[in-house]
Design an enzyme around this catalytic site. Structure first.
Site, PDB file in Angstrom:
ATOM      1  N   ASP A   1     -86.031  28.861  41.927  1.00 15.33           N
ATOM      2  CA  ASP A   1     -86.541  28.147  40.793  1.00 15.33           C
ATOM      3  C   ASP A   1     -86.135  26.878  40.239  1.00 15.33           C
ATOM      4  OD1 ASP A   1     -87.298  31.047  40.892  1.00 15.33           O
ATOM      5  OD2 ASP A   1     -87.702  30.792  38.543  1.00 15.33           O
TER       6      ASP A   1
ATOM      7  N   ASP B   1     -83.725  32.545  26.117  1.00 16.28           N
ATOM      8  CA  ASP B   1     -82.550  31.141  26.615  1.00 16.28           C
ATOM      9  C   ASP B   1     -83.436  30.214  26.485  1.00 16.28           C
ATOM     10  OD1 ASP B   1     -80.547  33.033  27.585  1.00 16.28           O
ATOM     11  OD2 ASP B   1     -81.051  32.881  29.627  1.00 16.28           O
TER      12      ASP B   1
END
Length: 412
Positions: free
Chosen positions: A15, A123
């Site tokens: 990612d 997050d």
């Protein structure tokens, strides 16, 4: 012409490697930053990978000691537990990571900060509230909230295709059917096959702890010493092993707790963003410390102070979980909790065995326990007759409630 400089919280995984190349496509100069907070990572390989992909600079920062001392220890002092079960291993790591990211951005004159957190999770909030709390004028690039990015990359297949086209090394081992986050405090597992809340966790999921069924047939006995509510020493009495630095203490407790299968939980929790999620956590050392700290705290803390502190602990846990470590209320609560810990000093003896922590005894020079006062064999400086008045005074409210209820019933 460059769009500016961005510091990317980088993991070296698929990612964030794709995000690094994508940011460069958008015209940004990219500085990558990878924090070592105790995860099992090939940091040298991650640095080479970022350099090969065109990062302007690469920072690999060893934050293990400050993670324990500045973030985990205050959580232990607070007995911080979210929704009665989660010891906040991921949540407490985010402000540590983000703080250093901000320091790098300021030092390098970067106008932007970026991360690879998804648009549904906690997050993104934790990172960005820390960014804004420490660097108010910063601009944030969150690719998984940008339509041009998330419409282009709808899943792992799209990321893999993009990686192959852009020379990004792709993983050669199959990806586990769940996501994982690891640090010194814990390992968390979520998503993928774990999203079905009734499905059992596969036996091979757990990496930090042994199945308690397979744990050793004899316990490990430890003595943990606290000063101002912070662990300062752990002694394995049978092996003669002693650890006295923050990093060594937590690492050793992780080893012992992991060997005995301590600290496994499987829960559904309430994300700050408004949805429930299923998470599985392993927190061996933290679970041992929580039990020990609760014991020495109750031994040395005044009853009414402890009652107030319990409320602050719940609030502090919510602040950590929701990302408000760097906030006026977070700062205030931390200072209050630190004040409450001034006399939390002493040693706790415990055994670790088959997934459990058993308290064996405790001692403290600042104990509020008076053996003579509490003894059933010695009267001491206490007159039992005083209890009669104490009971009668406390019964006034109860008697008045019953009187009024009786009056109300008679009128009906």
């Amino acid at each position: 012409m460059s769009q500016g400089t961005v510091v990317l919280a980088y993991s070296g995984g698929l990612d964030t490697s794709c995000i690094l190349v994508w940011l460069k496509e958008q015209g940004y100069d990219v500085i990558t930053y990878l924090a070592n907070i105790g995860q099992d990572e090939d940091f040298e390989a991650a640095q080479k990978k970022a350099e090969q992909l065109g990062a302007k600079k690469v920072f690999i920062e060893d934050l293990r000691s400050e993670f324990v001392e500045d973030f985990i220890w205050p959580a232990i002092q607070a007995n911080a537990v979210y929704e009665d079960r989660y010891l906040l291993g991921t949540a407490v790591a985010r402000p540590c990571i983000a703080r250093r990211q901000v320091e790098i951005a300021r030092r390098e004159g970067a106008q932007y900060l970026s991360h690879g957190a998804t648009g549904k999770g906690n997050d993104q909030i934790r990172f960005e509230l820390t960014y804004y709390g420490l660097y108010p004028g910063v601009k944030i690039i969150a690719p998984w909230r940008i339509p041009e990015f998330y419409n282009r990359f709808k899943g792992r297949t799209d990321l893999m295709e993009y990686a192959q086209k852009n020379g990004i090394p792709v993983p050669v081992t199959p990806k586990a059917p769940w996501s994982m986050d690891a640090n010194l405090m814990h390992i968390s597992y979520e998503s993928g096959i774990l999203e079905d809340p009734k499905s059992h966790a596969p036996a091979d999921l757990y990496l930090m702890t042994t199945n308690p069924v397979d744990a050793p047939a004899s316990p490990d006995v430890l003595v943990i010493e606290f000063r101002k509510g912070v662990p300062v020493k752990v002694v394995d009495t049978e092996k003669g092993i002693s650890k006295d630095t923050a990093l060594d203490i937590l690492s050793y407790l992780n080893e012992i707790g992991g060997k005995h299968g301590v600290g496994r939980i499987d829960i559904v929790e309430n994300r700050f963003i408004g949805m429930k999620s299923r998470g599985i956590y392993e927190t061996p050392g933290g679970s041992i410390l929580l039990k020990a700290h609760l014991d020495i705290e109750n031994f040395t803390m005044d009853k009414e102070v402890r009652r107030i502190k319990q409320g602050l602990s719940i609030r502090f846990s919510e602040l950590i979980y929701n990302g408000f470590w760097y906030s006026p209320e977070g700062d205030f609560v931390r200072h209050c909790i630190a004040k409450s810990q001034e006399n939390i000093e002493g040693k706790v003896q415990l055994s670790v065995f088959k997934g459990q922590v058993y308290i064996l005894g405790r001692e403290s020079p600042k104990s509020l326990y008076n053996e003579e006062l509490v003894s059933m064999d010695v009267q001491g400086d206490y007159d039992p007759c005083d209890a009669s008045g104490f009971i009668r005074i406390n019964a006034v409210r109860l008697r008045e409630c019953l009187r009024l209820q009786g009056f109300s019933s008679s009128k009906q």
